[in-house]
Every structure is written in C-alpha cells, then in structure tokens.
Write an enzyme that holds these catalytic residues in place. Structure first.
Site, PDB file in Angstrom:
ATOM      1  N   SER A   1      13.367  70.309   9.209  1.00  0.00           N
ATOM      2  CA  SER A   1      13.223  71.435  10.112  1.00  0.00           C
ATOM      3  C   SER A   1      11.763  71.824  10.070  1.00  0.00           C
ATOM      4  CB  SER A   1      14.101  72.601   9.637  1.00  0.00           C
ATOM      5  OG  SER A   1      13.702  73.795  10.266  1.00  0.00           O
TER       6      SER A   1
ATOM      7  N   ARG B   1      51.713  56.099  43.334  1.00  0.00           N
ATOM      8  CA  ARG B   1      50.319  56.413  42.950  1.00  0.00           C
ATOM      9  C   ARG B   1      50.168  57.918  42.966  1.00  0.00           C
ATOM     10  NH1 ARG B   1      46.968  52.909  45.755  1.00  0.00           N
ATOM     11  NH2 ARG B   1      48.358  51.635  44.472  1.00  0.00           N
TER      12      ARG B   1
END
Lengths: 405, 405, 405, 405
Positions: D288, D327
C-alpha cells in the site's frame, strides 16, 4: 367515515400476543416478537380483520345492509376456526381464504351469507392480510433496529476517544477510535430504520375483485377501497395491484438492506470478540459444556446467521414480481413463504443485534495493546491527529442521529 | 460390526410417520410426505437416533461400556422430550443438541452420564441428523419425480403420433407431437431423478469432536466414524466436514436442478391448459366459487410456485459455504432453515407435478385445430416429415428411460 | 464555494458519449445508452473527474496550493491512459486507482506529486466514481422507464373502453379492458421510476482516507467532503461509508424492483402477442429466416431476458454488504462486477420495454373475439358493469400519473 | 465416422489463445486464462467450429454434398468477421448466429449457400458453442483447483505435526495442527474438482432444428447428432434440449459448489494472515503506497471477491430453467451473460486460490505462541492426543487425495 373495525383485533403495530410454541430452531432463527407476528394464528386474525373491515366499508356505501355488516363483524370476532382444517381446505382453491369465507357464511346464516366477502376475490383478502402481517413485522424489526442504533450511539458517545487499530483487509492500518467504529454502525442502522419505515408506509390494501375492476362496488369502488384502507391503517393504492408487485419489491429491498446493515455490525463484533482480537465482549456470551473457557458471542453469531438468509429470499421475491395478466400462474403463491421467512429472518437478525449491542463491553486496554503493535510495525509516532479527526466524525454522526428522532 | 441401532427408529428412507398438523399454507407449499420428513418431531427422532448409534459405535470400540451403551440406547428409544422446552434451551448454546444431551444424561443417571454423546460436539450430532433429514426428503422427492416421469412416459407413448403446433417464443413455429413434448419432459425429469439419487448418496455422517480431530476416539477415530455411518445408513467421509460444506453445495445443486426440471414441465402445462390454448387439462382442476366456469390447473400452478422458491434458497446455501476455521461464526446456523425450506419446496414441487401429470388429459382435436391455424399461416403443406422425426425421438427417449430402470 | 470541476467532464446525467464497440451479445443484453455509461472509458473519465474535483476541494481549504490544484486538474483533463496497462497494474494493489494516481503524479512532476490524491485512499476514489457511474445509469434507466410509462399511458387512454378477457392463472376470468391492463403497467412503471429517482438521489461521495477518519483534512474534513460532493453533483454523507453499504443496498433494491415492474409488463406483452392469443403486436417484430411466417416479439422477449438477470445480482450486492472493519477482505471487490451488471441489465430491460410499448398495436377485434369465447363459457350476458368500473380505474391511474409529472 | 473438424480450431481443452486486452477490473475479477476462454473471439471461433462440424456431419450422411461441406469448412477457417458488426446484426433476430450464417453463405456463394447451417436452428449453434465455451472454462477452472489442491496437500504434508489453535465461532477452542487445516482445504478442493469434471462431462451438442424434431436430417437425425458430438468432443444427448436445461443446472451447481470450496479456504487464509493472528503469509502480499507496513493478502481477498459472486449467478441460471414450449420467451437469452460471468468468476476464484496457496508461508512460532495463550486460558496441559489424532486424519486425507490421481 372511519369504519368501526379500525382498532380490531388489536391496535395496529403493537407487539402481537404470544404465538405458538417455538419450533426446534426458532429461539435462534425466529427470534423475538416477530415470530408471533408472522404466525398462523396472527395470519388468521388478520384475515378475519380484513373480512370484518370489508363488511364495514361496503356497508358504509350501501352495498351491504348495516345489520349484515354487524353480523359479519360479530362473526369475525367470535368465530373459532381450526387452522389445520382450514389448511386442508386451502389446497383445492389454492389459498386459505375460501374456507374462511365459507365458515363466515355458515356463521351468519344463509340469508346474510351473500354479504360476506362482498365483491372481493381471495387475493384481495390474502394480500391485505399479508400487508398487515408485513406492517407489524416491519414495525417490530424497526423497533429492534432502533434499539440497536441507540446502543451503538451510546457506545459511540462513551468511546469517542478510545483509540484502537483500524483494520483494512483484516490488516492493521491506521488508528481509529472505537467511538468511530460504533458511529459507523449507527449510521448504517439509522439508514436501515428509515428503509423499514418507508416499507411500512408502503403497505396498502388490496381490493379489486376477481379480475381487478372493482365492478361489484360500482360506482363507489375507490371509496370502498379508501374506507377499507382507513379501517385497517393501510394505504389506499391507486389501482388494485394483484399483479403489480412493486410494493413487495420495495419491502423486500428494505429488508435486504437492513439485513446487510445488521450483518455488517455483527461481523465486526464477532471479529472483535474473537480470541485473537479480544477487544469487545458480549454481555452474555454463550458457554460450551465441553470447553468451559469459551465465551461464544452468540448474539452476533446468530445475527449473522439470520442476516445471511435474507439476500436469497429477496431474490425470490423480486423474481416473483413477473406475474401474468390479472393473476399469476404460480408467482403469487411463490411469495408467501419467502415473504414470511424474510420478515422473520430480518426481524430476528435485528433482535439479536439489539441483544448483542446492549451491554457490549469494550476493553480499551486490549485496544491499546493491539494498537501499540500497529504503531510499532507502522512506525507511527503520534495518533493524535487521527483521534481528533475521528472524534469530530463521531460528533457528526451523533448529531445526525439525534436530529432524526 | 454393524451397530444394533441400524434400523432404528425406522427403516431408512421410508415415508416418515404422519407429522404435525399442517400450517396455513402447507397443503399448498409444503405438500405431501416431505412435510413430515423435515418436521420437528422427525428432526428430534433423528437427533436421538444419532446419539443412539454413537453409543453403539463407541461401545464397539471399547470406549464406552456395553451396559452404558445399552442404557443410552434405551433412553433414546424411551425418552419423552418437550420440543418447545428444547427449543428454548437451544438459544444459549446456539443449537438444540445440548438440551437433548442433558436430557439423556439425566435419563441414564450420573454414573453413566459421561458416556452420553461421547467425544462428540453438537455439530456432529446436528449435521448427521440433517443428513438423515435430507436423505429421507431427497428420497421422497425422487419418488415423486420418478412417478411424474412415469406419467410423462405414458403420455409420450400414447401421444407418440399426436400432432400439435410447436411454439418458439410463444409463437407457432413448426409441427411437433405431444408425444415429443412429453418425451422432453421425461428426459428432464430423468436427469433430475439421477441428480437427487446422487445427492442422497452423498449424505455422510459428521464426527469430529470439538475441533474436528476425533481425539477422543484415538486411535479408533476412523473406525468409530465408519460404524456410526453403517449404523445410520450414511457415508463415512474422509474427514470431519464441519467447515467443508461441499456436500451441502452438491445437495443444493441437485435440488435446484430438480426445481428447474419440474418448473419447466409445470410452465408448459399451465400454458397448454390456459383458455387460449386449451390443449390439455389436469385431472382435477380447481374451481372458483365466484367464477364457476373456471378450470384452474392448480397442480401445475402450485408446482410452479414451489419450484420458484428454490433458486434463492440454493444461493443462500452456496453463500453459506464460506465457513471460518473449525466452526463458522454464523454461516453454519444460516444453513438450517434454507436447507429445510429447500427440501420442502422441491419435494412439494415434485409432488404437485406427480399430481399434475397423473391423469393429464390431452385433447388431440384442440391440438389439431390450433395446428391447422399454424399451417394456414405458415403455408405448410405436409407435416408428415416432422411427425415421423418426432416419433423417432420419442422412441429414443422412451428407450433411454426404460434402460435406466 | 463550488469547485470549478463541477461540470467536468460532462454535464452530470447526460447520455454518455458513444462507448466502445458492442460485444457479441451487447445489442441484446447491454442495450441502449447504459452500455456506454458503465463502460471502461466512462469509468476512467469518472475516476479522473474525482481526482480533479478532489484537487479543487482540497485547494479551496488551503490543503493544496492553488497552482498544484490547477496542474492536477489540467492533467486530469489531458492525460492519455492506456486502459489495458492500467488494468494490469491494478492487480497488485487490488484496484485500478493506484496506477491512475501514479500516472497523474508523473504528469504533474515530482514537486507537485504529493498533492495528487491528497489524503485520499483508493476506495474513496473508486466508490465515488462508482456513484457517478450509478447515477448516470440510473438516470438513463429512469428515462427509459418514463418513456415506457408514457407509452403505457397512451395505450391506457386510447383503449380505455376496449373490452378484453381478464385472465387469472392463464384462464379466462371476467371482462376487463385493455386500457385497464395498460393502466396497471403504468402504475408499476411509475413506482419503478420513483424508486430509481430515490436511488439516484442517494448517490454520495466517498471520502475518508486510509482508515476512514479524514485525518489528512483536519479540521476541514467535513467541508472538503461537502465541496467534493458539490463539485460532482453527489450527496455529502454523514460519515465515510467504506464499510456501511446501505446505499448500495438501497440502489440494488430500486433496480430489482424496476426489473420486476418491467418484467411483468414484458411477460404480459409476450403472452398477448403469442400466436394463441394474438391480441397485441410489437411495432417491429423480429423475423426468422427459417420460418418467414413468424413475428417474434423481440423487444418483450429481450426485456424479459434482461429483467430475469436482476434478482440474482441484487442478492450478490446485498450479501456483500457484510464488510469487515474499515475495509472488507473481499466483499468490497465483490460489488464491482455485479453493480455494473445490474445497472446494465436493468437499464437494458427498460430500454427494450420502451421499444416494446412504443407503437405497440392492440387488436380490438381479436380481443373481442377472445372475449366472446369467455362470455359463451362463463354465461355472462353483459360486461358493461365491468367496463364502466375499468374505465374509472383507468382515469384514476392516468390522473395519478399526470399529477406526478 | 469421426468428422474431420474434430481438432479444429484447436485441441479441445487447451488454454485458449491470448484474448483481448483486459478490462479495467479484469486482472482482479476475470483472472487468468479463463478470461480468454469466454471472450468474444473465442465464442466466435466456437460458433464457426460448430458450423464447420455440422457441415462435416451432414455430409457424412449424404445430406450435404462433400464439396459443399469442404467449402463450408474452408470458409469457417478463413472467414474474417467483424465482431461489432455481428453484434449489431444480432439484435433483430435475437442472437448472433444468423449474421454468422449469412456471412458464411456469402462466402460460399449462392449455389452452396443452402448447405450452410443445414437443418439447424440458431439455438442449436449457440447452445453447442456455449457448451464448448463451458467445457474449456470448466477444464481451466479444474486445473487451477487441482493446483490449489496440490499446494494444500503439500502444506498438509509439511505441517502434519505443526500445532495451532483450533477456532470455533472465532474463539480459541482446542488444539489442531496446521496440517489438518490444510487437509480440510484439500478434501473440499478435491470434491470441487470432481464436480467440475462431472460438469465438463455433461457438456453436450444441441441439434434439433427449428422445433426440435431434427426433421431435416430424417432418418439420420440421431446419427448426425452423434457425429457432430464426436466432431466437437461433446456428448450426444438423448434428445435436443432446447428447453430442458438440466445440464445448465448441473453445470451451475458444480460451479457454485466450487466457489464455496474456494471461498472457504480463502476466508481461512485471510483470517490467518490478518495482523491479529499472523500465522500465515501469502508469498506475494500486496503493498500500500499510503501504508508501507501493510502486507495485504491480495490473492485470498481476490479469491473471496470472485467466489462471492457465484451464488447469485447460480440462482439466475436455475431460475432461467423454466423455459416455455420449444423455445423460451426470454429465459434462454437470460442464461448467456450469467453463464459467462459464472464461468469467469469461479475460474478466477480458483486461479487466485492457486496463487494464494502456492508458496503460502506458515509461521509455526506464531502458531505456537497463539496456542500457548489458548492453553493458558483453557487449562490444557497436553495437546499430544489432539496432535496425534490430527496427524492420522492428515494421513487419511492425503491417501484419499493420492488415490484419486
């Protein structure tokens, strides 16, 4: 006109009467007064309250004779129903309203039977009862959240200047104060309480009749609906909402957000109470017969367990909003259990958090010791600027909290 | 050695005894024998069965005197426990096992008390009981799915050559047969049944002791676990799985897939039974007091309602797999209700589908009439090639179905 | 003082510039302007806008020299960043802010480098940019929902008195009007628009520094945050909210509710447009090369497909609210993709619904023919009362709609 | 006969070629080779591979002339498609297959155009390509899981006798060994690898034609499908599965279980690597810039972030299994993004875990120090029995692991 049923069967929003005996896991996962609020007896009371209020509202507009309404209201007050019998009779019509209506019709006799459930469809009664259940449960949940927020505020106040290690990705980062941690909990809980209040305010009556036109109440449909709403302390919606489930979505969202706010606090507490950190302790940790040295943070653990169940239930309710035409082929029925489960699990999470934060003990010495380790590693010389900044944020959060009350 | 408790309290996988009275929505949403299988009394029976089998298994390895094991097993058979009292005593330790153990210890007296629950932790008993509950419920669900598949196979057989309109995006597309539609249902349900069988086979005992080392059974830990497994008809796992929840994930996945397979069939039936299509009818459609002309396809609607609740519950169980160290701080408790709800809702969906497909009536004339409309629009002259091809697929699906039995 | 960055890089809430080329499924599932609004280039613009506004806000309080702020703002406007390079540099620190900051520091030179990103942590910048992304996407989604609502209102108005069959559980029930159906869509969409507006209003800046104390801005922390908020058109929160994710929960809930409202309408349209009902048709149905007779209702189908993806994403965001201490170990990063996906899928659903309802053609003759079948079955003689009642509800819904504009 | 396309465009299951440049968050959340495996270019390659294999399979049965098949296969190898153009052309038909087919038809010329995509429907091609994408991604995910399991096995082996504190509910409980902890990780990961292998084996071709009858291939439908499957290295299913999505459910379940197994390990590592425990460290922790003392366990944090996204996506896929008729009107399209996201996020989680466990450093001294604190609190005198028991379990897990390889 405000129908006479308005305060029946109990003042809206009060804690419900004690419910049935707890199930095996209920004192953990269906904790506190919310369990009774969503119980079968309470559902039944609400179903009858709706039929009663409908009798009053229809009578007020001349659709039902006053004597019939009075008889129906009396029947709603006095009738004794066997829940199991109702349950069995519910399968064929697909919901438990029809057997309730039949029982009321028997009770008032054949001449008045036609005035029972006047112009309504089963979904009208069930949805309205569901809103009463939800309203009560939301109110109880909010009360618990507010208590938890109050406890967080007290912690923020008393530990305004108690230094501790800030932790990011579980690594020690920079100094904070325990007051600021508690203030963060507080703002999350305040937001959750606001969400719950908004959800409660969205609870509305359902009244549409079989296909949602309110045709049986013509030309007084809107007025009957408004009176029914007033009688039950619910909103009167613009339209019947048989297949517009946005208010269910809104309620689900508020409960989901509350679960997240509660879960965040409980996660912090469970970590801070862990043996490796040991900076806080619950007031009444659980023991372990096998390991007498343990101090299980049962309230935060249970709060986490309850909160974790919310997101999936929210998704079920949101997914069930896609409802066909004038009444859904399945998606409506799909709401019943998840809504009840969601109200229970979030209410329980809030109740456990109330327990968890009330009397939570912070250990400034342990905090200081852990912070010293951080300072050594990080080479910090003076945390004073951090603490001052944290203190100002605490004040800001407390002010915001106090201003909303 | 096979411990003597192996067929106690009832032969594994049979339908459980009738459970408690149904809740208000239970005949719709907790339908069929699965409700009893996951009920509190059944949980309690399983908890006692595990303690009993543990006594036998520890005695078999000299860890517990035979007389103590016999006394414990007798106590497990004879003890009368008040579920509500247990429930209340469960909150402080965070699970209902401790009060069960305490009751058993009282029952056998102070001299033998130390042999009750020997070397076990609460999670051992609860997880194992959960596996017994799951196994029974999965078996019942599979039986219903198999029955539904059988009904689908019968429809596929009898309507092998019944032409109907194929529909894509709800638009008429090209001709199919109702036999092929049913064959598609069949293959989905067969897959679901396989998944449920696999999930059932994954059910395993849990035995690890407080931190999962089985130290109290040294050096016979593996043997005690194996005997416990044999005594209960469950798998013996490689390791204690207190925080390795892959078998819960596997069970959840199988149930989710089953819900999807069931929901697909139920959606088709609800659409085909709709007034605008009217090509099939359930054997016992529901009526409506307000609209006597209605023929509600209650079984398919209820199946959809039950199936719709599964995906969210699956996600909760999967999300709860992230469990800390040797016992999770919340995620374990978070499984209990969703696992029960998931078993119930999928079992109910399967049960409703069994009802839906058994005696489902197809209307070849209506199918032909709707197909004629398609042929006119699409300018098809001869559907024969489609029907022949569909017939071959039906045969293929039936053969695959029969070969697996 | 309102920082000069306030209208940079573009006026808030306007449609973003055209984004990158669409992915393979993007014109279906990431439809309309929302795709650009959540694209990488737009994220990058927002990240730079936040750094620029932070420079202005810190300069306004004497924390950063005016010349440094001007240089930083210029760099933010002019810098050319390679997204792929940024992406690669993001893995080690765990987010893409650090490489952006490094690039800006290089751009302004070593003497001013220390004023870049002054006092902020990566999460400050990323969360604030996420709020800008969310605000834009919410605004676009709301615009589409409002357009769809406008189209629904027009349908309600023109078909106020067009009779059609009401359908419950997909069975013909009692007569309604298409106007009432459209009015029901309208009220749901109006609610959704309100929810989206509320979510947008909740968007707030994040500013806390590494551990959330704002210590680097002492004693002007609140003022810097307020100026940053003003500069970006966002709310100033009570506290930094690094691990208080209630506003994410609130935004997720609003998007989930919107998806449900959109999905309900799209489901109705897809059913009504189906060959077996054929009462409505989209303005531009899709064709099929294989089946030239087909008229696929692509907009409603796509809207359904997009809406169906929301509930699971909402649950992920809600589940990720449980964030540890001052920065979560994973749950924060877990938000990024789901938030983007949720904004995209709900925005796309709304966009498709706008397309679907704009120019939707109703066929009163087909509605009448289907209704006649109902009347024959149900033995209804006169639907007039139903139609009158429906008309009044339509008026009521339109009035409510108009009053809110 | 095995069609000649079988190893085209690349040997099945190998790592795909490098994909497009990473998106802003992709090196964190779409980590490793899975990103390329699910990328648009790879989808496009698979779509073409399916059309190519279909040409071969239809030619093998005399449905397409050999010369036509050869021309189509050549076109599939050589064609240059603009993904963005395809994407735009995909909206009207609702999927990107039609523009691919049109491009191939142009490429082979009008005389052979009719043999392209012979007898297939778009969903045939897209579903089969999706299975290829899934198969590749599952294989990569499994490779990463196996590597992670191998690293866990190595840790279990080397730390078989390294004592540490067992932790339940984040409280110190009884002693365990780090070897046993790693062995627990190992068994979970082994189970996940098995689930992924099973999911991969379930990948099947889709071939049904417009309404699922395979009528264009009569009487060789089954044979064409089998050859297509052989050509692509996929299963040949009993029936076309356009709306039987059980294999999607099964794949989703396996991925969800894997996410849980990975998340469990990553949670443990992130906690053990936390400053307050400090018993393990990743080989390459992240730094960091603001806090140079930090050692962020980026790999475990990223693994958690990726794993957390799975359950919601699984629920979306399960919910989308309810597909209408031949479908679905929306539910099919709703699978595409979630399936891709799920493959990516689980593959990334596995990849990060591989990184996390490879070279993970345990600190026996820190473990001993923390354990000493436990021993003091708990009054334990001798952990030897615990360690012996743990060692035996480690051996058992390693044996099981080795036996499966």
């Amino acid at each position: 006109m405000r129908p006479s049923s308005s305060t029946w069967p109990e003042p809206a929003g009060q804690a419900p009467p004690a419910g049935p005996a707890p199930g095996l896991f209920d004192e953990i996962l269906a904790r506190g007064p919310v369990r009774a609020a969503v119980s079968d007896p309470q559902w039944l009371r609400h179903l009858l309250a709706v039929e009663s209020a409908l009798a009053a509202a229809t009578a007020a507009h001349g659709l039902v004779p006053p004597a019939a309404a009075a008889a129906i209201q009396a029947a709603c007050r006095q009738i004794e129903l066997d829940p199991a019998e109702l349950a069995r009779a519910a399968a064929e019509p697909g919901n438990p309203v029809l057997p309730v209506v039949q029982a009321l019709r028997s009770a008032v006799g054949p001449e008045l039977a036609g005035y029972v459930h006047f112009g309504a469809t089963s979904q009208d009664i069930l949805d309205t009862a569901a809103m009463l259940v939800a309203r009560d449960a939301l109110r109880l949940g909010r009360a618990a959240v507010r208590d938890a927020a109050g406890a967080a505020a007290a912690l923020a106040r008393s530990h305004r200047d108690t230094p501790m290690a800030g932790r990011t990705l579980l690594q020690h980062a920079l100094p904070v104060t325990f007051g600021l941690v508690a203030a963060g909990w507080l703002t999350g809980l305040d937001t959750a309480a606001d969400e719950l209040a908004r959800a409660e305010a969205a609870a509305a009556v359902q009244l549409g009749g079989a296909a949602g036109t309110r045709h049986a109440y013509q030309p007084a449909g809107a007025e009957v609906a408004a009176d029914l709403a007033a009688g039950l302390g619910l909103q009167a919606p613009v339209l019947p909402w048989h297949t517009d489930r946005t208010r269910i979505g809104l309620i689900a969202g508020a409960l989901g957000t509350t679960a997240g706010a509660v879960g965040k606090v409980a996660r912090d507490v469970s970590l801070l109470a862990g043996s490796d950190v040991a900076e806080v302790a619950e007031a009444a940790p659980g023991g372990s017969s096998a390991m007498p040295h343990k101090r299980n943070p049962v309230a935060s653990v249970a709060a986490l367990a309850c909160a974790a169940q919310a997101p999936g239930l929210v998704s079920t309710l949101l997914g069930s909003m896609v409802q066909e035409h004038q009444r859904a082929a399945g998606a409506w029925h799909a709401e019943w259990r998840p809504l009840r489960e969601l109200l229970v699990t979030v209410g329980s999470a809030a109740e456990w958090l109330r327990v968890c934060l009330t009397g939570l003990r912070a250990d400034p010495a342990a905090m200081a010791a852990n912070l010293d380790r951080l300072r050594a590693t990080a080479g910090l010389t003076d945390p004073a600027a951090h603490l001052r900044a944290a203190g100002e944020l605490v004040d800001r959060a407390l002010t915001a909290h106090e201003n909303r009350e």
